[in-house]
Design an enzyme around this catalytic site. Structure first.
Site, short mmCIF file in Angstrom:
data_model
loop_
_atom_site.label_atom_id
_atom_site.label_comp_id
_atom_site.label_asym_id
_atom_site.label_seq_id
_atom_site.Cartn_x
_atom_site.Cartn_y
_atom_site.Cartn_z
N HIS A 33 15.27 48.90 -21.18
CA HIS A 33 15.26 48.44 -19.80
C HIS A 33 16.27 49.24 -18.97
CE1 HIS A 33 13.80 45.13 -22.30
NE2 HIS A 33 13.13 44.69 -21.24
N HIS A 264 11.62 48.17 -14.72
CA HIS A 264 12.34 47.09 -15.40
C HIS A 264 12.44 47.33 -16.90
CE1 HIS A 264 13.57 43.06 -16.67
NE2 HIS A 264 12.59 43.11 -17.56
N GLU A 411 22.70 18.69 -22.66
CA GLU A 411 22.79 19.07 -24.07
C GLU A 411 22.79 20.59 -24.24
OE1 GLU A 411 20.71 15.07 -23.88
OE2 GLU A 411 20.50 17.02 -22.87
N HIS A 473 12.81 8.84 -29.74
CA HIS A 473 14.18 9.05 -30.17
C HIS A 473 14.31 9.18 -31.69
CE1 HIS A 473 14.97 8.03 -26.07
NE2 HIS A 473 16.28 7.94 -26.22
#
Length: 660
Positions: A33, A264, A411, A473
């Site tokens: 790149h 790119h 998280e 959960h």
């Protein structure tokens, strides 16, 4: 601005050195790149030339500035800068071998592959989020040791992709809330992604987003070096974390391809490179840098060497030198062993029936009372994860001297920040959430493992045993997926004794993260006879060993109790069952084959875990039995769920009888 920042050689020429080396390396590899390194060369040059304090002769200098290339695909910028600065492991041959097997110049920056690479980046958004942890660690360390020993900055180059990733929102929110004023992020605002213009996929006002998160925000022309320098000065003068939006041209210097998504992620081609070299007036052979330009970059290293020497003198004279060194050193394994061994003896005697999440908190009281530098935290589940011990106090924007982090419901950013804290050095970091939400932070856990960072993840509510909260959960497949990750030690302890041993393993680990899977429900102590040795370190061991075994029952965590009950029931029928507690498959796999064979035996086997069977091939053969889950859980009291899904001592005994 640091002393002697002005270098006589043109900064444009110094920036062009980055551009040339980047496009030549990508061309040689026929892969890579070039766009980001060429577009950001001016920003990087001003940053290093006028501001960064770094000494390539001592890449681990604790008070160095941290530089993070969050847009990791632009790795050739990092390698070019490190080559120009004179890192002794980044010679021209490494650039010539960009992206080749065995080179230090991987396609994305890899921590540990070469000096001067502060973190592995490539998964977009991870770099900026890890950098938040670094900047946080700097402030916490500064609060403990003062400006004389801790006074550095964290600089990040981030692209559009980094800011689109969801983790960036978590990270910038946390950084703004904690007022991490030593963090400066440069946004490579080039308006280009792989698919084309950013207009096709986003309309977000990034400046407004950062400002809303309490950041200092500026916009500059990313090719106006004086404007860049003025923006950095302003950022350093502001107490908030700073975003500098740098409007750049991707692939700047490439005459016909600059500004296009085509630059790119593909080589420019020989014709375009020749035209670019001509436009820059660059006549040096490939991978060679004119002496004057090399001296300009070399003076940055000289400045860093002078600054490091002055810091070393301050450290030597500081009354806190011993404590500073202790915080950076590996944990005192002998002291931990003594403390944990004495604690285990008390547990075996008292035999408390507690959830292993509570047993974890109890063990952490010992760990945090022994280590000088624990930093705990939770993603808004402190009372459920039991991660905050009695003497801990929060880290806040007004008091970085605390040792407990309220990460909020973030998280992913929590895990990335823990990586940053570990990479910075000076602390042992652990953080908690529910095991089912490990997938929310999995990319950062993967980087913990890839980089070999000894952080600890406290994952509670580890099965259908959490009960009424239901299948959303209940992590029936999560443990298997985590065991599949290389260089991650997953431990599911069966009682308070094993939990203490798990924490001992986590704290002394040198290059492997540890993830604890902990129960919500209370579990009895099964190890009522004290043993000094850390049995969890073996991964699996015989908890019940008859004189002559007919069957081997293998279980983890809360199901070990069921296996012990099943063994007693089988004994009434004259069937002698050995019971193996297997808290860590990874640690067991590392044991000698003779030990593993002795533990498992040659008789029929039955495994039990309140999770799916996948990953149990280490323990079970195709003909062996397994009592566990085959699908998602349900919402009900835990005892009912175990009966409903057939995870009972009776089911284990029946599976054993069927194989005799």
């Amino acid at each position: 601005m640091n002393e002697q920042t002005r270098i006589t050689v043109s900064e444009t020429a110094m920036a062009n050195a980055i551009r040339v080396l980047a496009m030549e390396a990508v061309e040689a590899a026929n892969s890579g790149h070039p766009g980001a390194p060429m577009g950001l060369a001016d920003v990087a040059t001003v940053l290093f030339n006028r501001f960064v304090s770094i000494d390539p002769a001592d890449d681990k200098w604790p008070d160095r500035d941290r530089f993070v290339m969050s847009a990791g695909h632009g790795s050739m910028l990092v390698y070019a800068v490190n080559h120009l600065l004179g890192y002794d492991d980044m010679g021209a041959d490494q650039l010539r071998n960009f992206r080749q097997l065995g080179s230090r110049t991987a396609g994305h920056p890899e921590y540990g592959h070469a000096k001067g690479i502060e973190t592995t980046t490539g998964p977009l958004g991870q770099g900026i989020s890890t950098a938040v942890g670094m900047a946080l660690a700097e402030r916490m360390q500064n609060a403990r040791f003062g400006d004389d020993l801790v006074d550095h900055w964290t600089y990040v180059l981030a692209g559009d992709g980094c800011l689109m990733e969801g983790i960036s929102h978590e990270a910038i929110d946390m950084a703004g809330h904690l007022r991490l004023g030593r963090l400066v992020v440069f946004w490579d605002d080039n308006g280009i992604t792989i698919d084309g213009s950013t207009d096709i996929s986003t309309s977000t006002d990034q400046r407004a987003r950062f400002a809303a998160a309490q950041w200092h925000v500026q916009s500059v022309d990313g090719h106006d070096m004086e404007a860049i320098a003025a923006a950095i000065e302003a950022a350093r003068d502001d107490p908030r974390p700073s975003l500098i939006a740098c409007r750049t041209v991707i692939g700047k210097g490439a005459p016909s391809k600059a500004g296009s998504h085509k630059v790119h992620g593909a080589p420019l081609g020989a014709e375009e490179i020749a035209a670019a070299r001509a436009a820059m007036g660059w006549t040096a052979p490939p991978f060679e840098v004119p002496a004057e330009i090399r001296r300009g970059w070399g003076r940055i290293a000289e400045r860093g060497s002078t600054l490091r020497a002055a810091w070393a003198a301050r450290l030597k004279a500081s009354p806190k030198a011993g404590a500073f060194a202790a915080a950076l050193a590996e944990p005192d394994a002998q002291a931990l062993d003594a403390a944990i061994t004495a604690y285990k003896a008390r547990l075996s005697k008292d035999a408390p029936k507690v959830a292993t999440r509570k047993a974890s908190e109890m063990a952490l009281e010992v760990v945090n009372g022994t280590l000088p530098n624990s930093i705990g935290g939770s993603a808004d589940l402190t009372g459920s994860n039991n991660t905050k011990t009695s003497a801990m106090r929060p880290v806040t924007r007004d008091d970085y001297a605390g040792d407990y982090l309220h990460y909020g419901i973030r998280e992913h950013a929590m895990a990335a920040a823990m990586n940053g804290i570990a990479l910075h050095g000076g602390f042992f970091a652990y953080g908690g959430t529910f095991l089912a939400f490990a997938d929310y932070c999995r990319p950062a856990i993967r980087l913990s493992a890839l980089m070999g960072l000894p952080v600890a993840y406290v994952m509670t509510h580890d099965s259908i045993g959490l009960g009424e909260d239901g299948p959303t959960h209940q992590p029936v497949e999560t443990i298997a997926s985590l065991r599949a990750m290389p260089n991650l030690t997953v431990i599911r302890p069966c009682d308070a004794v094993e939990t203490a041993e798990a924490w001992q393993i986590a704290t002394v680990s040198a290059a492997t993260p540890t993830l604890l899977c902990l129960s919500r429900q209370g579990l009895p102590v099964l190890r009522t006879r004290h043993i000094d040795a850390n049995m969890v370190a073996k991964g699996a061991y015989l908890l019940r060993e008859p004189v002559k075994r007919d069957v081997t029952l293998i279980a983890t965590g809360s199901e070990v109790e069921l296996a012990m009950t099943a063994a007693e029931a089988l004994a009434l029928d004259g069937v002698q069952a050995a019971v193996v507690s297997a808290p860590s498959f990874e640690l067991f796999a590392a044991q000698p084959e003779a030990y593993r064979s002795q533990v498992l035996g040659a008789v029929p086997r039955v495994g039990c875990e309140a999770a799916i069977r996948q990953g149990w091939d280490l323990m079970l053969r195709p003909q062996d039995g397994f009592v566990g889950m085959t699908g998602f859980g349900a919402s009900a009291p835990a005892e009912e769920l175990y009966r409903h899904f057939g995870i009972t001592a009776e089911a284990i005994a029946d599976a054993a009888r069927a194989r005799l």
